[in-house]
Design a protein around this motif. Structure first.
Motif, PDB file in Angstrom:
ATOM      1  N   MET A  11       0.819  -1.191   0.000  1.00  0.00           N
ATOM      2  CA  MET A  11       0.000   0.000   0.000  1.00  0.00           C
ATOM      3  C   MET A  11       0.866   1.260   0.000  1.00  0.00           C
ATOM      4  O   MET A  11       0.528   2.223  -0.667  1.00  0.00           O
ATOM      5  N   LEU A  12       1.982   1.242   0.729  1.00  0.00           N
ATOM      6  CA  LEU A  12       2.856   2.410   0.795  1.00  0.00           C
ATOM      7  C   LEU A  12       3.315   2.838  -0.592  1.00  0.00           C
ATOM      8  O   LEU A  12       3.380   4.041  -0.886  1.00  0.00           O
ATOM      9  N   GLU A  13       3.602   1.875  -1.445  1.00  0.00           N
ATOM     10  CA  GLU A  13       4.048   2.215  -2.789  1.00  0.00           C
ATOM     11  C   GLU A  13       3.001   3.065  -3.518  1.00  0.00           C
ATOM     12  O   GLU A  13       3.336   4.042  -4.185  1.00  0.00           O
ATOM     13  N   TYR A  14       1.739   2.715  -3.356  1.00  0.00           N
ATOM     14  CA  TYR A  14       0.680   3.463  -4.039  1.00  0.00           C
ATOM     15  C   TYR A  14       0.477   4.845  -3.421  1.00  0.00           C
ATOM     16  O   TYR A  14       0.171   5.803  -4.133  1.00  0.00           O
ATOM     17  N   VAL A  15       0.648   4.944  -2.116  1.00  0.00           N
ATOM     18  CA  VAL A  15       0.580   6.255  -1.469  1.00  0.00           C
ATOM     19  C   VAL A  15       1.676   7.156  -2.040  1.00  0.00           C
ATOM     20  O   VAL A  15       1.433   8.314  -2.400  1.00  0.00           O
ATOM     21  N   TYR A  29      -3.164   6.507   7.934  1.00  0.00           N
ATOM     22  CA  TYR A  29      -2.091   5.701   7.360  1.00  0.00           C
ATOM     23  C   TYR A  29      -0.753   6.216   7.866  1.00  0.00           C
ATOM     24  O   TYR A  29      -0.465   7.399   7.748  1.00  0.00           O
ATOM     25  N   TRP A  86      -4.577   0.738  -9.656  1.00  0.00           N
ATOM     26  CA  TRP A  86      -4.837   0.443  -8.242  1.00  0.00           C
ATOM     27  C   TRP A  86      -6.003   1.284  -7.725  1.00  0.00           C
ATOM     28  O   TRP A  86      -6.892   0.789  -7.036  1.00  0.00           O
ATOM     29  N   GLN A 108     -12.108  -1.576  -0.323  1.00  0.00           N
ATOM     30  CA  GLN A 108     -12.168  -2.637   0.673  1.00  0.00           C
ATOM     31  C   GLN A 108     -12.576  -2.048   2.017  1.00  0.00           C
ATOM     32  O   GLN A 108     -12.184  -0.945   2.359  1.00  0.00           O
ATOM     33  N   PHE A 126     -12.130  -1.577   5.777  1.00  0.00           N
ATOM     34  CA  PHE A 126     -10.988  -1.678   6.687  1.00  0.00           C
ATOM     35  C   PHE A 126     -11.456  -2.104   8.070  1.00  0.00           C
ATOM     36  O   PHE A 126     -12.442  -1.623   8.578  1.00  0.00           O
TER      37      PHE A 126
END
Length: 181
Positions: free
Chosen positions: A1-5, A32, A79, A85, A87
Motif C-alpha cells: 500500500m505504501l508504494e501506491y501512497v 495511514y 490500483w 475494501q 478496513f
C-alpha cells in the motif's frame, strides 16, 4: 500500500524522501502511517519496477529526488480504480476481547485510546482551519472536493469514535433493547 501512497503523492510533483514522509504525515497520516524505515525501501522497489526515477541533487545534503514515471502513474490509476475494501482496525479487534482483560488495565487502555483520539481530533480541527483559509484563496476549490471530503470524514469518524469510547467507559451501550441502533 505504501508504494501506491507514494505514487499518488508524486503525481503532484517530484519529492525527496523527507518531503514524502512529511506530506504523508500531514495528509493521509490520520489513517495511514509510514516510517522512514519503510519509505526508503519502498522508493527503491518503485525505482526497480520502473515506476519512479530517483535522481541525485547537487545540493550539500545529497538528497535524492523521486519523480513519477508514466508506468508508475498507470499502475497507480489501475490500483485506484480497484473496488474499495472495508478496513478493520486493530483497536476494534482488541476491544472485542476486552471482557478478558482485568478492569484496571482495560480502563487505562480505554483512557489512553480516548486521549489519543481527542488529540487526533484537535489536530484535524486545526488542519480544517488551515484548509478553509486556503480554499478561499484557490481559484477552483471544487478541484479539491475529495480531499476536503476526506477531512470531513476524518472529523466525523473521530467524533463518532470518541463518543463510542465514552459510551464504553461509562457502560452506556449495554442496554440490550437498543442493540439494533
Amino acid at each position: 500500500m505504501l508504494e501506491y501512497v507514494i505514487l499518488g503523492l508524486l503525481i503532484e510533483r517530484p519529492m525527496n524522501g523527507y518531503e514524502i514522509k512529511k506530506t504523508i504525515d500531514s495528509t493521509v497520516g490520520l489513517f495511514y502511517k509510514a516510517s522512514f524505515g519503510s519509505l526508503y525501501p519502498a522508493l527503491k522497489r518503485l525505482a526497480e519496477k520502473g515506476w519512479v526515477s530517483i535522481t541525485d541533487t547537487e545540493d550539500a545534503k545529497n538528497k535524492k529526488i523521486a519523480t513519477l514515471l508514466p508506468e508508475g502513474k498507470r499502475q497507480f490509476l489501475l490500483w485506484l480504480a480497484e473496488p474499495l475494501q472495508v478496513f478493520r482496525g486493530e483497536p476494534l479487534l482488541k476491544i472485542f476481547f476486552y471482557d478478558y482483560l482485568d478492569p484496571a488495565t482495560r480502563e487505562e487502555r480505554l483512557a489512553e485510546y480516548h486521549s489519543g483520539l481527542h488529540q487526533q481530533l484537535k489536530r484535524l480541527e486545526a488542519v480544517q482551519d488551515i484548509v478553509s483559509k486556503e480554499l478561499q484563496e484557490v481559484e477552483n476549490p471544487e478541484d479539491h472536493y475529495y480531499r476536503v471530503s476526506m477531512l470531513k470524514y476524518g472529523l466525523r469518524y473521530l467524533n463518532m469514535k470518541e463518543q463510542w469510547i465514552n459510551d464504553i467507559k461509562e457502560r452506556n451501550d449495554l442496554n440490550h433493547d437498543n442493540i439494533s441502533e
